[in-house]
Design an enzyme around this catalytic site. Structure first.
Site, PDB file in Angstrom:
ATOM      1  N   LYS A  12       0.835  -1.203   0.000  1.00 29.24           N
ATOM      2  CA  LYS A  12       0.000   0.000   0.000  1.00 29.24           C
ATOM      3  C   LYS A  12       0.874   1.260   0.000  1.00 29.24           C
ATOM      4  CE  LYS A  12      -3.965  -2.212   2.337  1.00 29.24           C
ATOM      5  NZ  LYS A  12      -4.779  -2.234   3.589  1.00 29.24           N
ATOM      6  N   ASN A 158      -1.832  -0.147   7.145  1.00 33.67           N
ATOM      7  CA  ASN A 158      -1.250  -1.437   7.530  1.00 33.67           C
ATOM      8  C   ASN A 158      -0.392  -2.065   6.440  1.00 33.67           C
ATOM      9  OD1 ASN A 158      -3.384  -2.054   5.909  1.00 33.67           O
ATOM     10  ND2 ASN A 158      -4.561  -3.164   7.442  1.00 33.67           N
ATOM     11  N   HIS A 161      -1.805  -5.228   1.392  1.00 31.19           N
ATOM     12  CA  HIS A 161      -3.089  -5.905   1.181  1.00 31.19           C
ATOM     13  C   HIS A 161      -2.797  -7.314   0.709  1.00 31.19           C
ATOM     14  CE1 HIS A 161      -7.045  -7.017  -0.257  1.00 31.19           C
ATOM     15  NE2 HIS A 161      -6.408  -7.512  -1.308  1.00 31.19           N
TER      16      HIS A 161
END
Ligand code: GDP
Ligand code: MG
Length: 193
Positions: A12, A158, A161
């Site tokens: 990400k 986070n 993915h």
């Protein structure tokens, strides 16, 4: 290979901007999984909109999870968001996700291997970095959590993915990976793994 699967990995925008591309790819290779496609992409909002499921069930699940986190961390859902219905909250989180995933370039990889979907989920670790096990990508590189993300009205950062289920993997590969960009080749290590 019996349980050979293909799965989609997206590093990400936070992972790319933090200079973690190499370390993430290295962990995938180290595990014995095979990178069969690799590219940097700056996604358009429609692509991310199609990436996350549009089913009522998924939107309610993510809304419900977000609502639970508001409560867990003592944030007043109604006051902060002006919403209470899980479906409406889920739609809001979906908007945050589109902003997040289009905020910079991502690295897109197709990974193949024995139980690749589950393996990559294990490497990634729990959705909430603050709760993710040490040794996982999210656990080793992030301390973000739902309380902070919800308060700032943004998706949890986070880093990575990874497709969750065979159905999700199939949809995501269909969306992000064209057949001519996925390469079938042999790794000598496959003989001894
Ligand atoms: P994943 O498969 O582990 O990425 O998790 P999900 O599919 O449940 O959620 C998709 C993404 O939405 C996550 O990676 C987070 O970036 C974001 N997200 C999930 N739950 C929450 C939440 O409770 N609050 C916020 N702000 N973002 C969330
Ligand atoms: Mg998911």
């Amino acid at each position: 290979m019996n349980n050979e699967e293909k799965t989609l990995v997206l590093i990400k925008p936070d992972g790319v901007k933090r200079g973690l591309i190499g370390q993430i790819i290295a962990r995938i290779e180290q595990r014995g999984l095979k990178i069969v496609s690799l590219e940097m992409v700056w996604a358009r909002p429609e692509q991310v909109d199609n990436h996350y499921p549009k089913s009522r069930e998924w939107i309610e699940r993510i809304g419900q999870k977000t609502a639970e986190n508001y409560e867990k961390y003592g944030l007043d859902l109604k006051k902060e968001l002006g919403l209470e219905d899980p479906y409406q909250i889920g739609l809001e989180v979906r908007k945050w996700l589109i902003e997040y995933m289009t905020s910079g370039p991502m690295v897109k990889a197709v990974v193949s291997g024995n139980h690749a979907i589950e393996m990559i989920r294990q490497l990634a670790g729990s959705t909430m970095p603050a709760q993710a096990q040490i040794g996982t990508i999210r656990g080793d590189f992030s301390i973000d959590d739902a309380a902070r993300a919800n308060r700032e009205k943004r998706a949890i950062r986070n880093i990575i993915h990874a497709s969750e289920t065979p159905e999700e993997a199939a949809n995501e590969l269909n969306l992000w990976a064209s057949a001519e960009d996925v390469f079938d080749y042999h790794l000598p290590a496959e003989e001894v793994m």
